[in-house]
Design a protein around this motif. Structure first.
Motif: not given
Length: 345
Positions: A53-54, A65-68, A188
């Protein structure tokens, strides 16, 4: 007798799946499959791989968009939950399709889920409730293997980051390996997802090597549609992907028939086009009487010579959504059934 055989079959496939899960996905070391679910229904966040990530994932309606690492993953895509479970991740919502189960968990996935209860989204392939998705308060929505239009995507993405199929693919015509790696990126775990893909590809390649007699042979996979027509599936369709991996190809009579990339519907007078070295019939038990009452079906060479594979409801569902759980579940059974057929010279 039929019910007893089906129970015995499901039990044997579950036992095989338990073993394959250990080999394929390493659930003992996965991040959240064995973790305690919180009182509010949340799962501990996935422990992402380094640098995961991201991440920005492009799809049919833009990019997300995936941040966590997520803790609540609502699944709308058919079979997407299987990929999560193979990765060792427990979803917060699973989709229900019209098939062998009404809770969104196929027989192939039960051992991975264990005793946990996961809410199910009804009518996930038609007119599902966006409000029901919002009710589980997801921080990630997976709708990869589903037909999500722009309006619904806007509604879903207003709830949480939403991942869809790649823009270059068509609804319901998705390569299982690309779906797996896409979902792995989103949660992730891209490295683990690639390991799953490699393992399943090796299984398929091993089966093809062990049975060179399948290479170049013709096959059709058909289902009797409620309209009375027969729907025959394209080689790129989900249902045909295992057969393709084993070396089977459609018969020449269907060349150019799959303009929509998924299937072709044939009226009774065109039924002879499904004749092939092997005919695989989806949901045979459900439609047997109507299929056998069709005046042309018994006249096909494959039918007369016993070259028909008659799939039960559970195997039909598994083949319709190929992924790292369903392929190991269905592969040996399908190969055994194909081996039993005396292919024409």
């Amino acid at each position: 007798m039929l019910e007893r055989n089906l129970v015995d079959y499901v039990i044997s496939r579950r036992q095989a799946l338990k073993l394959s899960l250990v080999v394929v996905s390493g659930l003992a070391t996965a991040c959240s499959a064995d973790a305690t679910i919180g009182a509010d229904g949340a799962h501990p966040a996935v422990t992402p791989e380094a640098g995961a990530y991201p991440v920005t994932i492009s799809h049919r309606h833009g990019a997300t968009t995936i941040h966590r690492a997520p803790t609540r993953i609502a699944v709308i895509g058919i079979g997407d939950a299987d990929v999560l479970l193979a990765l060792g991740v427990i979803p917060a919502l699973v989709p229900v399709w019209r098939g062998s189960t009404d809770d969104g968990i196929g027989a192939w996935a039960e051992s991975a889920l264990g005793a946990r209860q996961v809410p199910a989204l009804s009518e996930a392939t038609t007119d599902f409730s966006v409000e029901a998705v919002a009710a589980v308060r997801p921080d990630l929505i997976l709708a990869v293997n589903n037909a999500i239009d722009a309006t619904v995507y806007q509604q879903l993405s207003a709830i949480a980051p939403t991942v869809l199929r790649a823009a270059e693919h068509r609804d319901w015509v998705l390569p299982w390996d690309e779906v797996t790696t896409r979902i792995g990126q989103a949660v992730g775990l891209p490295g683990r997802a690639q390991e799953l893909v490699t393992d399943v590809r090796n299984r398929l390649a091993g089966a093809r090597t062990a049975h060179p007699e399948f290479a170049g042979r013709t096959a059709t996979l058909v289902i009797r549609w409620p309209s009375g027509q027969f729907r025959v599936f394209a080689p790129e369709s989900a249902r045909f992907q295992i057969l393709s991996a084993l070396g089977f190809v459609p018969p020449p009579a269907l060349s150019g028939a799959f303009a929509n990339g998924l299937y072709q519907e044939l009226s009774t007078e065109l039924l002879e086009r499904i004749d092939a070295d092997v005919i695989v019939v989806d949901n045979w038990d459900r439609d047997r009487e109507r299929i056998e009452s069709n005046p042309l079906f018994p006249t096909l060479a494959a039918v007369r010579e016993g070259r028909v594979v008659k799939l039960d409801a559970i195997t039909s569902d598994a083949i319709s959504m190929p992924n790292p759980l369903t392929i190991p579940f269905a592969l040996d059974e399908l190969v055994d059934r194909l081996r039993a057929i005396e292919l024409p010279n």
